[in-house]
Motif scaffolding. Structure first.
Motif, PDB file in Angstrom:
ATOM      1  N   ALA A  73     -31.637  23.284  12.223  1.00  0.00           N
ATOM      2  CA  ALA A  73     -31.425  22.954  13.635  1.00  0.00           C
ATOM      3  C   ALA A  73     -32.067  24.006  14.539  1.00  0.00           C
ATOM      4  CB  ALA A  73     -29.929  22.869  13.914  1.00  0.00           C
ATOM      5  N   GLU A  74     -32.478  23.564  15.737  1.00  0.00           N
ATOM      6  CA  GLU A  74     -33.128  24.483  16.684  1.00  0.00           C
ATOM      7  C   GLU A  74     -32.309  24.585  17.966  1.00  0.00           C
ATOM      8  OE1 GLU A  74     -37.760  24.225  16.681  1.00  0.00           O
ATOM      9  OE2 GLU A  74     -36.974  22.261  16.108  1.00  0.00           O
ATOM     10  N   THR A  75     -32.491  25.701  18.670  1.00  0.00           N
ATOM     11  CA  THR A  75     -31.954  25.852  20.013  1.00  0.00           C
ATOM     12  C   THR A  75     -33.150  26.171  20.919  1.00  0.00           C
ATOM     13  OG1 THR A  75     -31.720  28.249  19.926  1.00  0.00           O
ATOM     14  CG2 THR A  75     -29.879  26.971  19.049  1.00  0.00           C
ATOM     15  N   GLU A  76     -32.873  26.445  22.200  1.00  0.00           N
ATOM     16  CA  GLU A  76     -33.981  26.794  23.101  1.00  0.00           C
ATOM     17  C   GLU A  76     -34.656  28.097  22.688  1.00  0.00           C
ATOM     18  OE1 GLU A  76     -32.538  26.885  27.063  1.00  0.00           O
ATOM     19  OE2 GLU A  76     -32.407  24.706  27.185  1.00  0.00           O
ATOM     20  N   GLU A  77     -33.915  28.964  21.970  1.00  0.00           N
ATOM     21  CA  GLU A  77     -34.455  30.279  21.593  1.00  0.00           C
ATOM     22  C   GLU A  77     -35.108  30.286  20.220  1.00  0.00           C
ATOM     23  OE1 GLU A  77     -30.724  31.905  22.101  1.00  0.00           O
ATOM     24  OE2 GLU A  77     -31.005  32.344  24.230  1.00  0.00           O
ATOM     25  N   GLY A  78     -35.211  29.144  19.600  1.00  0.00           N
ATOM     26  CA  GLY A  78     -35.809  29.091  18.266  1.00  0.00           C
ATOM     27  C   GLY A  78     -34.851  28.455  17.282  1.00  0.00           C
ATOM     28  N   LEU A  79     -35.039  28.769  16.015  1.00  0.00           N
ATOM     29  CA  LEU A  79     -34.157  28.193  15.000  1.00  0.00           C
ATOM     30  C   LEU A  79     -32.755  28.754  15.207  1.00  0.00           C
ATOM     31  CD1 LEU A  79     -36.610  28.564  11.972  1.00  0.00           C
ATOM     32  CD2 LEU A  79     -36.378  26.654  13.567  1.00  0.00           C
ATOM     33  N   SER A  87     -35.495  42.689  21.646  1.00  0.00           N
ATOM     34  CA  SER A  87     -35.910  42.018  22.888  1.00  0.00           C
ATOM     35  C   SER A  87     -34.703  41.800  23.791  1.00  0.00           C
ATOM     36  CB  SER A  87     -36.533  40.657  22.579  1.00  0.00           C
ATOM     37  OG  SER A  87     -37.710  40.826  21.852  1.00  0.00           O
ATOM     38  N   GLY A  88     -34.975  41.573  25.070  1.00  0.00           N
ATOM     39  CA  GLY A  88     -33.890  41.336  26.012  1.00  0.00           C
ATOM     40  C   GLY A  88     -33.219  39.996  25.786  1.00  0.00           C
ATOM     41  N   TRP A  89     -31.907  39.939  26.057  1.00  0.00           N
ATOM     42  CA  TRP A  89     -31.241  38.637  25.973  1.00  0.00           C
ATOM     43  C   TRP A  89     -30.335  38.395  27.180  1.00  0.00           C
ATOM     44  CZ3 TRP A  89     -29.337  42.185  22.141  1.00  0.00           C
ATOM     45  CH2 TRP A  89     -27.992  42.518  22.234  1.00  0.00           C
ATOM     46  N   GLY A  90     -30.610  39.124  28.265  1.00  0.00           N
ATOM     47  CA  GLY A  90     -29.909  38.838  29.516  1.00  0.00           C
ATOM     48  C   GLY A  90     -28.530  39.455  29.629  1.00  0.00           C
ATOM     49  N   LEU A  91     -28.268  40.522  28.874  1.00  0.00           N
ATOM     50  CA  LEU A  91     -26.947  41.156  28.936  1.00  0.00           C
ATOM     51  C   LEU A  91     -26.782  41.869  30.289  1.00  0.00           C
ATOM     52  CD1 LEU A  91     -24.587  42.020  26.716  1.00  0.00           C
ATOM     53  CD2 LEU A  91     -25.560  44.246  27.218  1.00  0.00           C
ATOM     54  N   ALA A  92     -25.700  41.561  30.999  1.00  0.00           N
ATOM     55  CA  ALA A  92     -25.500  42.176  32.316  1.00  0.00           C
ATOM     56  C   ALA A  92     -24.427  43.261  32.292  1.00  0.00           C
ATOM     57  CB  ALA A  92     -25.121  41.092  33.325  1.00  0.00           C
TER      58      ALA A  92
END
Ligand SMILES: NC(=O)c1ccc[n+]([C@@H]2O[C@H](COP(=O)([O-])OP(=O)(O)OC[C@H]3O[C@@H](n4cnc5c(N)ncnc54)[C@H](OP(=O)(O)O)[C@@H]3O)[C@@H](O)[C@H]2O)c1
Length: 240
Positions: free
Chosen positions: A145-151, A207-212
């Protein structure tokens, strides 16, 4: 009779087996080799070799203690890694090689493909994707299965668990490290650090993943710090 003697140690030694039984997934170790400032390659993409000979030999030993090693297609294409165990007398302990290849960029020329007959190799791609190497002898290609970020990381681990893998080591690169950390699917980290500074135009280890918020950052407990010639190896476990 006393029960529970050395329970914590026994759990740690058998963590892969226990996770396979309770969560249906292998234990995940993330291995990184970075500069002091946390870079894994220069801006020009050079990453061989950041750490010294002894650290690299240790990395091979740790590899031999896992059933599978996993890289993203970015690392496969940039480094053409062998992902074997190059330690005298231990070559037979080479783990299953796994590459995440949603866009079918892994091609015939790579070692992962060339030596597929000698060391088990699995290409994971998207469900329903017709991978050009699907029929190549010696290689296994499987859709997940895939998501927007890859597998989807959970689907990747389920595919490995179905193949009997109880311990997998992620060996890069930065994008794969980020997705598995974000999904909270990293149980251990082995972080080799060389006394070099690469600078901000290098490639960050994760890589960044949007952690605030710092409170949302995955935390790890430091188990050991070892010195390997000029390099350090930190071993950490997810604090749960
Ligand atoms: N010093 C070290 O320890 C070390 C180790 C390894 C790599 N490196 C360096 O790292 C660099 C490569 O890293 P990178 O970040 O560019 O690439 P990467 O993380 O190796 O691979 C990223 C690629 O993997 C595929 N992928 C599939 N599912 C994914 C998912 N769930 N999450 C993330 N990726 C997924 C994607 O390509 P598709 O769309 O084709 O599937 C994605 O573009 C190179 O410069 C290499 O030399 C350094």
């Amino acid at each position: 009779m006393e029960l529970g003697l050395c329970e914590e140690e026994a759990r740690a030694v058998n963590e892969g087996f226990l996770l396979a039984k309770t969560a249906g997934r292998p234990m995940v170790t993330l291995k990184l080799a970075s500069s002091l400032d946390g870079e894994i390659a220069t801006g020009a993409g050079e990453s061989k070799w950041i750490t010294g000979e002894l650290a690299r030999r240790r990395a091979h030993l740790i590899r031999s203690q896992h059933d599978a090693v996993l890289v993203g297609s970015g690392t496969a294409l940039a480094d053409n890694p062998r992902l074997d165990v190059r330690l005298p007398g231990m070559e037979a302990l080479a783990p299953l090689r796994v590459v995440l290849d949603g866009r079918c960029r892994v091609g015939e020329a790579l070692d992962l493909v060339q030596r597929a007959g000698e060391q088990r190799t699995l290409i994971l791609t998207g469900e329903g994707t017709q991978h050009p190497l699907a029929e190549r002898p010696g290689l296994e290609v499987c859709g997940v299965a895939e998501t927007e970020e890859g597998l989807a990381p959970a689907a990747v681990l389920a595919a490995l668990a179905r193949r009997g893998v109880t311990r997998v080591m992620i060996e890069g690169g930065a994008e794969v490290a980020a997705t598995f950390l974000k999904a909270d699917l990293v149980d251990r980290i082995r972080w080799f650090r060389a006394p070099k500074v690469i600078g901000g135009d290098g490639r960050a280890a994760v890589s960044g993943w949007g952690l605030a918020h710092l409170i949302d950052a995955p935390r790890f407990t430091r188990l050991r710090v070892e010195r390997l010639e000029e390099d350090l190896l930190e071993s950490l476990r997810r604090a749960r």
